[in-house]
Design an enzyme around this catalytic site. Structure first.
Site, short mmCIF file in Angstrom:
data_model
loop_
_atom_site.label_atom_id
_atom_site.label_comp_id
_atom_site.label_asym_id
_atom_site.label_seq_id
_atom_site.Cartn_x
_atom_site.Cartn_y
_atom_site.Cartn_z
N PRO A 2 -56.85 -8.11 -20.85
CA PRO A 2 -57.41 -8.18 -19.82
C PRO A 2 -59.10 -7.99 -20.27
O PRO A 2 -59.47 -7.20 -20.88
CB PRO A 2 -57.21 -6.92 -18.98
CG PRO A 2 -55.66 -6.61 -19.43
CD PRO A 2 -55.69 -6.87 -20.87
N GLU A 3 -59.76 -9.02 -19.33
CA GLU A 3 -61.34 -8.95 -19.91
C GLU A 3 -62.08 -8.44 -18.64
O GLU A 3 -61.37 -7.98 -17.48
CB GLU A 3 -61.63 -10.36 -20.05
CG GLU A 3 -61.23 -10.66 -21.28
CD GLU A 3 -61.98 -12.11 -22.08
OE1 GLU A 3 -63.04 -12.34 -21.58
OE2 GLU A 3 -61.25 -12.82 -22.44
N HIS A 90 -41.77 1.47 -19.90
CA HIS A 90 -43.38 1.55 -20.10
C HIS A 90 -44.03 2.13 -19.08
O HIS A 90 -45.37 1.75 -19.06
CB HIS A 90 -43.83 0.19 -20.91
CG HIS A 90 -42.93 -0.26 -21.73
ND1 HIS A 90 -42.78 0.30 -23.01
CD2 HIS A 90 -42.33 -1.59 -21.85
CE1 HIS A 90 -42.16 -0.77 -23.88
NE2 HIS A 90 -41.80 -1.57 -23.27
N ARG A 109 -47.51 -1.79 -25.13
CA ARG A 109 -48.18 -1.90 -26.33
C ARG A 109 -48.77 -0.21 -26.53
O ARG A 109 -49.19 0.03 -27.83
CB ARG A 109 -49.22 -2.86 -26.78
CG ARG A 109 -48.39 -4.21 -26.78
CD ARG A 109 -49.32 -5.23 -27.29
NE ARG A 109 -48.88 -6.51 -26.96
CZ ARG A 109 -49.33 -7.43 -27.44
NH1 ARG A 109 -50.78 -7.54 -27.90
NH2 ARG A 109 -48.87 -8.91 -27.19
#
Length: 271
Positions: A2-3, A90, A109
């Site tokens: 994500p930016e 998660h 992650r």
């Protein structure tokens, strides 16, 4: 990953649901993130969330005692859900509110972070050295040009340095350089002031447009309401290596720079 536009969209998505709400409890299912979840994070319980801000890619939820600093990492998502929503794989952290909602972080992650900060946030090690926000008045062509002098790194690498300016990640660096007609391989210190004026304008416009459109559609990102963004449909070069340039019909070239994909048009980006 994500930016900045995706994180800004996330910030705007969660703000109406959490602002001025009281935290009833926190649920830590896995504290082993990029950095361990702050052991004293339960201090936020019974506190009212009085501000929801963003600095670079960090979401900052402010209370009278401190600030909850969240980062999505490479694959994280934050959703506003009913507090009794079934937990899935998660789902590492919940911020449960008295209104019956919860802010839930899912991060396969575990490169994201959940930190409780009670000191001055601007003095925090992860914040203090960050460059200006690209959509703020602090980010100007003069600022970018002066910082570039004598820099021998490629202009794209220079733009992606968070000490220079925050939030110009790989996608938006590719797009902005294409619009400014600048070869991404050119040394930052050899780009002219005229080009930096154009580049600064395109960075601001490209990021603002991405936010307006709801963020870029990435496979690891969804907005807080679960709907994907739409800006990916309008990308001019990123992800289009080997295809024809929309402007001149030249074949777009793809190379690696600092381990990241760079796509450019050898005809349009010759300055």
């Amino acid at each position: 990953m994500p930016e900045l536009p995706e994180v800004e969209v996330c910030k705007r998505g969660i703000e109406p649901h959490v602002l001025n709400q009281i935290v009833s409890k926190v649920v830590v299912r896995n504290s082993k993130m990029r950095w361990p979840i702050t052991p004293t994070i339960s201090e936020i319980c019974s506190e009212k969330i009085i501000s929801v801000n963003r600095r670079a890619k960090y979401l900052l939820l402010g209370t009278s005692k401190g600030i909850l600093m969240l980062h999505l990492g490479m694959s994280g998502t934050i959703r506003v859900i009913d507090k009794d929503t079934l937990v899935t794989k998660h789902d590492h952290f919940d911020l449960v509110l008295e209104n019956g909602l919860a802010l839930r972080l899912n991060d396969p992650r575990r490169f994201g972070s959940v930190l409780w900060v009670t000191e001055d946030i601007n003095e925090h090690p992860l914040i203090i050295k960050l460059g200006p926000e690209p959509l703020s008045s602090d980010f100007t062509d003069d600022c970018l040009y002066e910082k570039s002098r004598k820099k021998t790194v490629p202009i794209k690498t220079f733009l992606m340095n968070n000490h220079i300016v925050v939030g110009v990640g790989n996608i938006y660096a590719n797009e902005s350089l294409f619009k400014a007609g600048i070869d991404p391989r050119k040394q930052a210190g050899k780009v002219s002031k005229k080009r930096y004026i154009e580049l600064t304008t395109h960075i601001k416009q490209t990021l603002a447009h991405a936010i307006e459109q709801g963020g870029t559609t990435l496979k690891d990102f969804t907005q807080s309401d679960g709907k994907p963004g739409y800006f990916a449909q309008e990308l001019l070069v990123y992800g289009r290596g080997g295809m024809l340039c929309f402007v001149c019909k030249e074949k777009l070239q793809e190379i690696k720079q600092a381990g990241r994909a760079t796509v450019y048009c050898p005809r349009c980006q010759n300055k």
